[in-house]
Design a protein around this motif. Structure first.
Motif, PDB file in Angstrom:
ATOM      1  N   LYS A  13       0.833  -1.221   0.000  1.00 19.80           N
ATOM      2  CA  LYS A  13       0.000   0.000   0.000  1.00 19.80           C
ATOM      3  C   LYS A  13       0.854   1.253   0.000  1.00 19.80           C
ATOM      4  N   THR A  14       1.828   1.276   0.906  1.00 22.19           N
ATOM      5  CA  THR A  14       2.650   2.484   1.029  1.00 22.19           C
ATOM      6  C   THR A  14       3.522   2.667  -0.214  1.00 22.19           C
ATOM      7  N   THR A  15       4.089   1.577  -0.689  1.00 27.07           N
ATOM      8  CA  THR A  15       4.936   1.655  -1.884  1.00 27.07           C
ATOM      9  C   THR A  15       4.143   2.185  -3.077  1.00 27.07           C
ATOM     10  N   ALA A  36      -2.838   7.709   6.607  1.00 32.18           N
ATOM     11  CA  ALA A  36      -3.854   7.347   7.605  1.00 32.18           C
ATOM     12  C   ALA A  36      -3.639   5.915   8.080  1.00 32.18           C
ATOM     13  N   ASP A  37      -2.419   5.438   7.941  1.00 29.55           N
ATOM     14  CA  ASP A  37      -2.133   4.065   8.362  1.00 29.55           C
ATOM     15  C   ASP A  37      -1.656   4.068   9.809  1.00 29.55           C
ATOM     16  N   ILE A  38      -1.908   2.945  10.474  1.00 30.59           N
ATOM     17  CA  ILE A  38      -1.400   2.789  11.838  1.00 30.59           C
ATOM     18  C   ILE A  38       0.124   2.878  11.820  1.00 30.59           C
ATOM     19  N   GLN A  40       2.984   4.559  10.273  1.00 32.93           N
ATOM     20  CA  GLN A  40       3.150   5.789   9.490  1.00 32.93           C
ATOM     21  C   GLN A  40       4.435   5.711   8.670  1.00 32.93           C
ATOM     22  N   HIS A  41       4.299   5.315   7.411  1.00 31.70           N
ATOM     23  CA  HIS A  41       5.486   5.121   6.582  1.00 31.70           C
ATOM     24  C   HIS A  41       5.479   5.940   5.295  1.00 31.70           C
ATOM     25  N   LEU A  42       4.405   6.707   5.082  1.00 32.78           N
ATOM     26  CA  LEU A  42       4.308   7.391   3.791  1.00 32.78           C
ATOM     27  C   LEU A  42       5.386   8.474   3.642  1.00 32.78           C
ATOM     28  N   THR A 161      -4.602   8.681  -0.235  1.00 35.72           N
ATOM     29  CA  THR A 161      -4.478   8.250   1.161  1.00 35.72           C
ATOM     30  C   THR A 161      -3.933   6.838   1.259  1.00 35.72           C
ATOM     31  N   ASP A 162      -2.931   6.696   2.088  1.00 38.33           N
ATOM     32  CA  ASP A 162      -2.398   5.378   2.444  1.00 38.33           C
ATOM     33  C   ASP A 162      -3.177   4.934   3.677  1.00 38.33           C
ATOM     34  N   MET A 163      -4.015   3.911   3.482  1.00 35.04           N
ATOM     35  CA  MET A 163      -4.926   3.512   4.568  1.00 35.04           C
ATOM     36  C   MET A 163      -4.348   2.376   5.394  1.00 35.04           C
TER      37      MET A 163
HETATM   38 MG   LIG Z   1       2.290   0.828   4.765  1.00 37.09          MG
END
Ligand SMILES: [Mg+2]
Ligand SMILES: Nc1ncnc2c1ncn2[C@@H]1O[C@H](COP(=O)(O)OP(=O)(O)OP(=O)(O)O)[C@@H](O)[C@H]1O
Length: 328
Positions: A13-15, A36-38, A40-42, A161-163
């Motif tokens: 997702k983040t990639t 918005a991910d638990i 936080q890597h974005l 959004t990265d969920m």
């Molecule tokens: Mg991620």
């Protein structure tokens, strides 16, 4: 366009969010990126150092100011304290645009320079152990829901959004706030089972869902996804040496991404642009009201001590009364 990347933990997702964001920015499009991910890597995926990412302001910490700003002069909302994450906009509310300066961006968004173009980044803030499963966890994601319910985004403007992984996304109404939801699925049984679960939950809410295969290595992987996902399979991103370089700490320029994978990013943009044309503002606003009334009844009224249904103007449709085009 509001686009969400969802899927199993570790699916990419983040990639893919970060790559899609970079692709849009390189095309000169205005982009607001939201983590918005638990996990936080974005920020780091967009090239920030860990220290820079840790210094980002969090939406969760600025919720009172956000509410005060969005409430504006809406007579149905007597104070920011009476605003919950689903309080819908109405006459007098302040709306947000992708391209503008406003106090919410000033407090919560930071520009991130990319190798081609730049974007605005907002993050919900790191989730701590004690956040999980309690009100704070939802209030952090709730800030994003509130922002999306007050956002007037035009064509050629993007919020990506990265969920959070898997079905945690269903903890709030946030998953219904997107024009397009891209579910990232690896060609594995677990990957497609998350897709099925998501689809089942989402179908009652008119969520426009498309699957993006990821880490696809060859014809067998492709065949597996085609068979399991069927017509919801929109594109397949391959196992990428470019992404591995990134993992090793290189900073490869976007133009060196494998052409087939770059083509996937272009297709995702087409999917997003198409989704914009399928919008139904009336339905979007009605859904926001539905979640608000549900929250009001289940915990909001008791928490705030007033009947929150009174915050709803049944005739108000977001985007219907103040048309505005990009950059104006
Ligand atoms: Mg991620
Ligand atoms: N197409 C790809 N080719 C090679 N490696 C990939 C690809 N997509 C993702 N990866 C790698 O897989 C790992 C997980 O990716 P990523 O962090 O993007 O997943 P995620 O879904 O955001 O995970 P989380 O649920 O932890 O947030 C990372 O090491 C990433 O570099």
């Amino acid at each position: 366009m509001k686009i969400a990347f969802v899927g199993k933990g570790g699916s990419g997702k983040t990639t893919l969010s970060a790559l899609f964001i970079r692709h849009l920015a390189a095309a000169g499009r205005p982009v607001v990126a939201v983590d918005a991910d638990i996990n936080q890597h974005l920020g780091p995926a967009l090239g920030l150092t860990d220290d820079q990412a840790a210094a980002l302001p969090s939406l969760g910490a600025h919720l009172p100011e956000i509410k005060e700003y969005l409430r504006g002069g809406n007579p149905l909302i007597r104070s920011a304290e009476e605003m919950i994450k689903t309080t819908p906009p109405g006459p007098g509310s302040r709306l947000l645009r992708i391209v503008e300066e406003n106090p919410v961006y000033a407090a919560c968004a930071r520009p991130v320079a990319l190798d081609e173009g730049s974007v605005r980044l907002m993050v919900t803030g790191a989730f701590t152990e004690e956040d999980l499963g309690v009100a704070c966890y939802h209030s952090k994601v709730g800030a994003v829901e509130l922002l999306l319910n007050h956002l007037l985004d035009g064509p050629d403007e993007y919020l990506v959004t990265d969920m959070t992984a898997g079905s945690d996304s269903f903890a709030s109404g946030l998953f219904t706030r997107f024009d397009l939801t891209l579910l990232v699925a690896e060609p594995t049984r677990k990957g497609v089972s998350v897709y099925r679960q998501y689809k089942e939950y989402a179908q009652d809410f008119d969520v426009h869902l498309r699957v993006v295969g990821n880490k696809v290595q060859g014809p067998d992987d492709l065949e597996f996804l085609r068979r399991e996902v069927g017509e919801d399979l929109y594109a397949c991103f391959g196992q990428s040496g470019w992404v591995r370089r990134l993992e090793r700490g290189d900073e490869p320029p976007l133009r060196e991404l494998e052409p087939a994978n770059r083509e996937v990013l272009a297709r995702l943009q087409t999917a997003a642009d198409t989704a914009h044309g399928l919008r139904d503002p009336r339905r979007y606003s009605a859904q926001a009201v539905r979640f608000h009334l549900r929250n009001a009844e289940s915990w909001g009224n008791a928490k705030v001590g007033t009947d929150l249904a009174a915050q709803v103007d049944p005739d108000y449709v977001l985007g219907a009364e103040q048309p505005r085009t990009a950059g104006v």
